[in-house]
Scaffold this active site. Structure first.
Site, PDB file in Angstrom:
ATOM      1  N   GLU A 349       1.530  -2.320  -1.947  1.00 44.89           N
ATOM      2  CA  GLU A 349       1.107  -3.396  -2.249  1.00 44.89           C
ATOM      3  C   GLU A 349      -0.473  -3.531  -2.227  1.00 44.89           C
ATOM      4  O   GLU A 349      -0.683  -3.568  -1.365  1.00 44.89           O
ATOM      5  CB  GLU A 349       2.440  -4.157  -1.619  1.00 44.89           C
ATOM      6  CG  GLU A 349       1.478  -5.409  -2.730  1.00 44.89           C
ATOM      7  CD  GLU A 349       3.168  -6.490  -2.504  1.00 44.89           C
ATOM      8  OE1 GLU A 349       3.930  -6.645  -1.537  1.00 44.89           O
ATOM      9  OE2 GLU A 349       2.405  -7.850  -2.288  1.00 44.89           O
ATOM     10  N   ARG A 390      -5.776  -1.350   1.341  1.00 46.76           N
ATOM     11  CA  ARG A 390      -4.764  -0.664   0.636  1.00 46.76           C
ATOM     12  C   ARG A 390      -5.640   0.902  -0.206  1.00 46.76           C
ATOM     13  O   ARG A 390      -4.483   1.702  -0.146  1.00 46.76           O
ATOM     14  CB  ARG A 390      -3.382  -1.300   0.592  1.00 46.76           C
ATOM     15  CG  ARG A 390      -2.482  -2.208   1.680  1.00 46.76           C
ATOM     16  CD  ARG A 390      -1.442  -3.163   1.489  1.00 46.76           C
ATOM     17  NE  ARG A 390      -1.553  -3.841   2.368  1.00 46.76           N
ATOM     18  CZ  ARG A 390      -0.166  -4.457   1.820  1.00 46.76           C
ATOM     19  NH1 ARG A 390      -0.106  -4.504   1.619  1.00 46.76           N
ATOM     20  NH2 ARG A 390      -0.268  -5.464   3.539  1.00 46.76           N
TER      21      ARG A 390
END
Length: 423
Positions: A349, A390
């Site tokens: 995510e 991420r």
RNA sequence: GGGGAGGUGGCUGAGUGGCCGAAAGCGCCCGCCUGCUAAGCGGGUGACGGGGCAUAACCUCGUCCGAGGGUUCGAAUCCCUCCCUUCCCGCCA
């Protein structure tokens, strides 16, 4: 926060919304307190009106030297005592009501699907495809340790677990990504950049609904009773707290790069390997203040803004509409964007884009006024574009060459001093 | 850290116990005037909540002059605590 009027008039809708989110809220207690409270308000105001007019009469009599003034004045003590007694009870109800209202979650929009967990979220679209390799792709943490761009051990030594450190080209890559993201937001998507404080006061945390319910998720600075921001959403949304904005100034769009701090109280043991779930990470955040009628179109545009960063980087991703049970306390409607991390073989995510309706605006007192109209609460939205760690992970996993090096995507090269590869 | 000044409506700014939700100006709205615009003239213009009422208009009551307490029949005005702004000195860069 929902308005008392709204809860009173739509109590069934609110109960249902709370249920759909899988949460609890003291709706019945609120409705009962509200009834009692309004009765007390009526009682107190009647008494107060009497006291006010009598006091005015004392003043008028005293001005003309009428001895009746002293007489009337001395007779008002009893009335005053009664006002104070009722006032005390009313305030008790009011404070309690306020406390309870802060605990009621936002009601999901009707377009939000039912569901209780991640499995019920709906993938609305994907972009790109999972890259194929003629070798076994490595995880970012293996790859990164090899190249020497991570130094997890020393981060733990100096700060503890869930802290990370980037070195050399890794530090530069994250800085380059941040700058690219800011440039896309400001030059291509119409956002105006702000660099806010990283510590905020308690009111701000309540305004964005990080408090009172989620105090254990934040890092608290005892000195000055401040909080390290869990996201730029907090300072940036609160920029206009207790203000009435000119309708002409809407929509307001801001972008901010900031570090973010989270205690991750609810995630012990999750994502302990890799550069995924840190106590401190940085993020480029988009925040919008819009007119109510534009809210949901602005949400779609916000998601597109976030997606444009992944497209610029050439990373495969999917956009998911969150189901009611997987949304947060304050959200009205929310999309997550997950980018593909081929080394880990899973999506990460990298963005969460939310519309809040007037839920935050009401807590923070952010209103706007059109010419000749009464002030109205704005609608707030925010979304990551994107979370740095991420995005970093997906990027190096996607662009690994199999030779222990990572290719730099074209769009990023100018931000890396023209480098085409890191090794 | 020590001492001074101050926080009033969308904005500027008057107001030191009742006649103040609050002068004046700016801004905004309506009208007049005017080839157009500007200027000028007249009027209007705070928020929030309770009740009446159709959750309209309107009427009415209450609260709000940084926040919270207190004194008083009555507080923007007096007292206390806190927050913030600003100036001078000190301290550190």
């Amino acid at each position: 926060m929902l308005s008392l009027n709204f809860i009173r008039a739509n109590s069934e809708l609110v109960r249902q919304g709370v249920r759909r989110k899988g949460e609890q809220a003291p709706i019945e207690e609120i409705l009962e307190l509200d009834r009692q409270h309004r009765q007390l308000v009526g009682e107190e105001e009647g008494l107060r009106a009497e006291l006010n007019s009598s006091s005015a009469r004392v003043g008028a009599l005293a001005r003309v030297g009428d001895p009746a003034a002293a007489l009337l004045r001395d007779s008002l003590g009893d009335l005053k005592a009664r006002v104070q007694e009722v006032q005390l009870r009313r305030k008790g109800h009011e404070d309690r009501l306020q406390e309870l209202l802060l605990l009621v979650p936002n009601v999901p929009h009707e377009s939000v699907p039912d569901g209780t967990s991640d499995d019920d979220n709906i993938t609305v679209r994907t972009w790109g495809a999972q890259p194929q390799f003629d070798f076994e792709p490595q995880t970012h943490f293996d790859l990164g340790e090899t190249i020497g761009i991570f130094d997890f051990e020393r981060a733990v030594k100096i700060s503890g677990s869930r802290f990370a450190m980037l070195r050399g080209e890794g530090a530069r890559l994250e800085r380059a990504l941040s700058t690219l993201m800011l440039d896309i937001a400001t030059r291509e998507r119409g956002y105006s950049e702000v660099a806010p404080p990283y510590m905020v006061n308690r009111n701000c945390m309540v305004g964005t609904a990080n408090l009172p319910k989620f105090e254990e998720d934040a890092f608290h600075v005892v000195e000055g009773d401040r909080f390290l921001i869990p996201t730029a959403e907090v300072p940036v949304t609160n920029m206009y707290r207790e203000e009435i904005l000119d309708a002409e100034s809407l929509p307001i769009r801001h972008v901010a790069w900031t570090p973010c701090w989270r205690s991750e109280a609810g995630a012990p043991g999750r994502d302990t390997r890799g550069y995924i779930r840190m106590h401190q990470f940085s993020k480029v955040e988009l925040v919008k203040f819009v007119r109510p009628e534009d809210s949901l179109t602005e949400l779609e545009a916000l998601v597109a803004d976030s997606e444009s960063v992944l497209q610029a980087l050439g990373l495969h991703y999917r956009v998911r509409l969150m189901c009611a049970g997987d949304m947060g306390f304050a959200q009205w409607k929310k999309y997550d964007i997950d980018a593909w991390a081929p080394g880990m073989g899973r999506y990460l995510e990298v963005s969460s884009c939310s519309a809040f309706g007037d839920f935050q605006a009401r807590r923070a007192g952010i209103r706007f006024r059109s010419a000749n109209a009464k002030p109205e609460y704005v609608h707030t939205l925010n979304g990551s574009a994107l979370a740095l760690p991420r995005t970093f992970d997906c990027l190096i996993e996607t662009y690994q060459t199999g030779q222990g090096t990572v290719r730099v995507p074209d769009r990023l090269q100018p931000y890396m001093g023209g480098a085409t590869e890191i090794s």
